[in-house]
Design an enzyme around this catalytic site. Structure first.
Site, mmCIF file in Angstrom:
data_model
loop_
_atom_site.group_PDB
_atom_site.id
_atom_site.type_symbol
_atom_site.label_atom_id
_atom_site.label_comp_id
_atom_site.label_asym_id
_atom_site.label_seq_id
_atom_site.Cartn_x
_atom_site.Cartn_y
_atom_site.Cartn_z
ATOM 1 N N THR A 108 -2.945 -38.651 -21.851
ATOM 2 C CA THR A 108 -2.738 -38.372 -20.391
ATOM 3 C C THR A 108 -4.224 -37.887 -20.188
ATOM 4 O OG1 THR A 108 -0.293 -38.288 -20.307
ATOM 5 C CG2 THR A 108 -1.583 -37.336 -18.550
ATOM 6 N N THR A 120 -0.680 -32.325 -19.226
ATOM 7 C CA THR A 120 -0.196 -33.028 -20.299
ATOM 8 C C THR A 120 0.465 -32.662 -21.277
ATOM 9 O OG1 THR A 120 -1.455 -34.491 -21.891
ATOM 10 C CG2 THR A 120 -2.616 -32.326 -21.406
ATOM 11 N N HIS A 178 4.897 -33.429 -23.156
ATOM 12 C CA HIS A 178 6.170 -33.882 -23.069
ATOM 13 C C HIS A 178 6.705 -33.649 -21.394
ATOM 14 C CE1 HIS A 178 10.259 -34.751 -25.243
ATOM 15 N NE2 HIS A 178 10.294 -35.433 -24.252
ATOM 16 N N GLY A 179 6.639 -35.024 -20.628
ATOM 17 C CA GLY A 179 6.922 -34.853 -19.328
ATOM 18 C C GLY A 179 8.115 -34.103 -18.878
#
Length: 325
Positions: free
Chosen positions: A191, A242, A244-245
């Site tokens: 990302t 950036t 683990h969303g």
């Protein structure tokens, strides 16, 4: 004599204001995750650092010429979106169905205006679409086909989904499908994001991603969500995340950093470290970059590495990948 003294005093103050107004800073990331020096040879490291440097130098040149923070964020992220090295634009990862779906967002600190797109499959540079949503619509987030239709109306470049194909990302998907895993650490990285303080004293942040390898059911992470993956406020800072969303969404990660600065008087570094601590408590992984209204930079992460770098008007510059580098 009095007039001369007053003139000199005004000249001195004007000089100080000019110096202050010319202050700028830019910080970028290209993803955080589990990285090993043993598995990334010098040639690969050099490629990543060269592209990060290209993005930073473009941003600095624009800032020196008086460009607005928003323009800088978009142009800098374009450099990384157009590179197959990162999980954004050209190098986006594949979904479970073997297609590429991309997300992006941008926010201005002066107006608190923001724009985002999610789950798009044919917009070459999603950050441009996010900017168009912010500037040319009454909305904040558009998704899927609707976002693509809007982008076409705005004259943005539309490409076939195969444009985003890279063999490395495709093989990552095949590996996951073969072993029936949800995701791998390898493709947590990539990302991209940028946070800027321009010479006019304004902040802006943007983030662009291909999401998570093997994602299903139209999954959307934090990157296009204002307050989770991206946030900017001239009173405090500009932030891009950036990692683990899902954890970033649950924490309201980016907005929380700004809130700690505004309501607890924490520095940008203190706030970022505190929020990364919260992420670790939830067993989430990732990183964050931020710049405050005075040009102070923060680059924090709880993984073994994060592609990152910054340049300041003072001449300070750093480009790094691993911890303690």
């Amino acid at each position: 004599m009095l007039k001369k003294t007053l003139f000199l005093a005004l000249f001195f103050v004007a000089g100080l204001l000019t110096v202050h107004a010319q202050k700028y800073a830019i910080v970028i990331h290209g993803g955080a995750g589990v990285m090993s020096k043993d598995k990334m040879d010098e040639k690969a490291r050099a490629k990543y650092k060269a592209r990060l440097n290209e993005a930073l130098e473009l941003g600095e040149q624009l800032l020196k010429n008086g460009a607005a923070a928003t323009d800088v964020v978009v142009k800098v992220i374009n450099v990384m979106e157009n590179s197959p090295l990162f999980n954004a634009g050209k190098g986006a990862v594949f979904t479970h169905d073997g297609v590429n779906e991309l997300d992006a967002s941008i926010m201005e600190g002066k107006s608190l205006n923001a724009g985002a797109v999610a789950g798009v499959q044919d917009i070459k540079n999603p950050i441009n679409a996010a900017r168009a949503v912010m500037d040319n619509s009454e909305h904040v987030m558009l998704s899927g086909k609707g976002a693509s239709e809007f982008a076409k109306e705005q004259g943005l470049e539309i490409v076939p989904n195969k444009y985003f194909y890279t063999e490395r990302r495709y093989q990552s998907l095949q590996s996951l499908l073969k072993h029936e895993r949800e995701r791998t650490q390898k493709d947590n990285t990539g990302t991209v994001g940028c946070a800027v303080l321009d010479t006019h004293g304004n902040l802006c942040a943007g983030t662009s991603t291909g999401g998570m390898t093997n994602k299903k059911y139209g999954r959307i992470g934090d990157s296009p969500i204002i307050g989770a993956g991206t946030y900017a406020n001239n009173k405090t800072c500009a932030v891009s995340c950036t990692g683990h969303g899902e954890y970033y969404i649950r924490l309201g990660f980016a907005r929380d950093i700004s809130a700690m600065m505004e309501y607890q008087n924490r520095s940008v570094t203190e706030a970022c470290k505190k929020e990364i601590g919260k992420l670790s408590e939830l067993e989430g992984t990732g990183g964050v970059i931020a710049v405050d209204a005075d040009g102070n930079i923060a680059m924090e992460f709880n993984t073994s590495g994060m592609f990152r770098g910054y340049i300041k008007s003072s001449g300070e510059k750093e480009i790094a990948i691993f911890e303690n580098e």
